[in-house]
Motif scaffolding. Structure first.
Motif, short mmCIF file in Angstrom:
data_model
loop_
_atom_site.label_atom_id
_atom_site.label_comp_id
_atom_site.label_asym_id
_atom_site.label_seq_id
_atom_site.Cartn_x
_atom_site.Cartn_y
_atom_site.Cartn_z
N PRO A 193 0.81 -1.23 0.00
CA PRO A 193 0.00 0.00 0.00
C PRO A 193 0.85 1.28 0.00
N PHE A 194 1.97 1.30 0.70
CA PHE A 194 2.83 2.49 0.67
C PHE A 194 3.27 2.77 -0.76
N VAL A 195 3.84 1.78 -1.41
CA VAL A 195 4.36 1.94 -2.77
C VAL A 195 3.22 2.22 -3.74
N GLY A 196 2.16 1.45 -3.64
CA GLY A 196 1.03 1.61 -4.54
C GLY A 196 0.38 2.98 -4.45
N LEU A 197 0.20 3.47 -3.24
CA LEU A 197 -0.47 4.77 -3.09
C LEU A 197 0.39 5.93 -3.56
N VAL A 198 1.70 5.84 -3.36
CA VAL A 198 2.55 6.92 -3.86
C VAL A 198 2.61 6.87 -5.39
N ILE A 199 2.59 5.69 -5.97
CA ILE A 199 2.54 5.57 -7.43
C ILE A 199 1.21 6.12 -7.96
N PRO A 225 0.97 16.89 3.90
CA PRO A 225 2.43 17.00 3.99
C PRO A 225 2.94 16.95 5.44
N ALA A 226 2.29 17.69 6.32
CA ALA A 226 2.71 17.70 7.73
C ALA A 226 2.51 16.32 8.35
N ALA A 227 1.40 15.68 8.02
CA ALA A 227 1.11 14.35 8.55
C ALA A 227 2.16 13.35 8.10
N ALA A 228 2.52 13.39 6.82
CA ALA A 228 3.53 12.46 6.30
C ALA A 228 4.86 12.66 7.01
N LEU A 229 5.23 13.91 7.24
CA LEU A 229 6.48 14.19 7.94
C LEU A 229 6.43 13.72 9.39
N LEU A 230 5.29 13.89 10.05
CA LEU A 230 5.15 13.39 11.42
C LEU A 230 5.26 11.87 11.45
N LEU A 231 4.68 11.20 10.48
CA LEU A 231 4.77 9.75 10.42
C LEU A 231 6.20 9.29 10.20
N VAL A 232 6.93 9.97 9.32
CA VAL A 232 8.34 9.62 9.10
C VAL A 232 9.11 9.79 10.41
N LEU A 277 11.83 -2.12 6.26
CA LEU A 277 10.43 -1.70 6.23
C LEU A 277 10.31 -0.20 6.55
N THR A 278 11.08 0.25 7.53
CA THR A 278 11.07 1.67 7.91
C THR A 278 11.55 2.55 6.77
N VAL A 279 12.62 2.14 6.12
CA VAL A 279 13.17 2.95 5.02
C VAL A 279 12.17 3.06 3.87
N VAL A 280 11.60 1.95 3.45
CA VAL A 280 10.68 2.00 2.31
C VAL A 280 9.43 2.81 2.65
N ALA A 281 8.85 2.58 3.82
CA ALA A 281 7.66 3.35 4.20
C ALA A 281 7.98 4.84 4.27
N SER A 282 9.12 5.19 4.85
CA SER A 282 9.50 6.59 4.98
C SER A 282 9.80 7.23 3.63
N VAL A 283 10.48 6.50 2.77
CA VAL A 283 10.77 7.03 1.43
C VAL A 283 9.47 7.30 0.67
N CYS A 284 8.51 6.42 0.79
CA CYS A 284 7.22 6.63 0.12
C CYS A 284 6.53 7.88 0.65
N LEU A 285 6.50 8.04 1.95
CA LEU A 285 5.88 9.23 2.54
C LEU A 285 6.61 10.50 2.12
N VAL A 327 5.46 13.86 -0.31
CA VAL A 327 5.62 15.26 0.11
C VAL A 327 6.53 16.01 -0.88
N TRP A 328 7.64 15.39 -1.23
CA TRP A 328 8.62 16.03 -2.10
C TRP A 328 8.02 16.40 -3.46
N ARG A 329 7.19 15.52 -3.97
CA ARG A 329 6.56 15.78 -5.26
C ARG A 329 5.58 16.93 -5.19
N GLY A 330 5.22 17.32 -3.97
CA GLY A 330 4.28 18.42 -3.82
C GLY A 330 2.84 18.01 -4.08
#
Length: 153
Positions: free
Chosen positions: A22-28, A97-104, A134-142, A146-149
């Motif tokens: 879901p992390f990868v799929g939703l960011v895609i 964006p703020a939520a994603a950063l808090l989750l990371v 798992l932490t790295v992939v989830a965080s990179v997706c989040l 955010v980075w893509r805006g």
């Protein structure tokens, strides 16, 4: 407890890595469907909040069962186990964006706590490497979201 230090069990790998879909799929989806990027971003944050709460609960289980930890360490694990949920819940109420950063931040803090616990408890040898991946992939997706805006919602 020698069975704890065997290689990563296949079913654990499947469940752990499957949880990244879901992390990868939703960011895609947020990239290929920009008209609904905000919807995909909210879904990404919602899923991230659920997973962060789940990993916190691991420490509750460790506090109840882990060999090799004293009363103070056990108490700390119980207390820590609720912190990820207390970070995840407000994330569901914030802008994406703020939520994603808090989750990371929550995932990073939790991994640090995992490392601390692994230093004093008899955890499987595969646990930290799996949690790191798992932490790295989830965080990179989040962060990618955010980075893509895309997460203006």
């Amino acid at each position: 407890m020698p069975e704890l230090n065997l290689k990563l069990p296949a079913h654990v790998a499947l469940l752990g890595y499957g949880g990244l879909v879901p992390f990868v799929g939703l960011v895609i989806l947020s990239g290929v469907d920009p008209a609904r990027a905000a919807v995909w971003g909210r879904a990404l944050v919602g899923y991230g909040a659920v997973i962060l709460s789940f990993v916190g609960a691991l420490h509750w289980g460790f506090a109840m069962t882990a060999a090799g930890i004293g009363l103070a360490q056990r108490r700390r694990a119980f207390v820590w186990s609720v912190v990820p949920a207390l970070l995840a819940w407000p994330a569901t109420l914030m802008t994406t964006p703020a939520a994603a950063l808090l989750l990371v931040l929550g995932f990073a803090l939790h991994f640090a706590e995992d490392r601390r616990l692994a230093g004093v408890a008899a955890l499987p040898s595969w646990y930290l490497p799996l949690r790191w991946r798992l932490t790295v992939v989830a965080s990179v997706c989040l962060l990618a979201y955010v980075w893509r805006g895309a997460g203006q919602g």
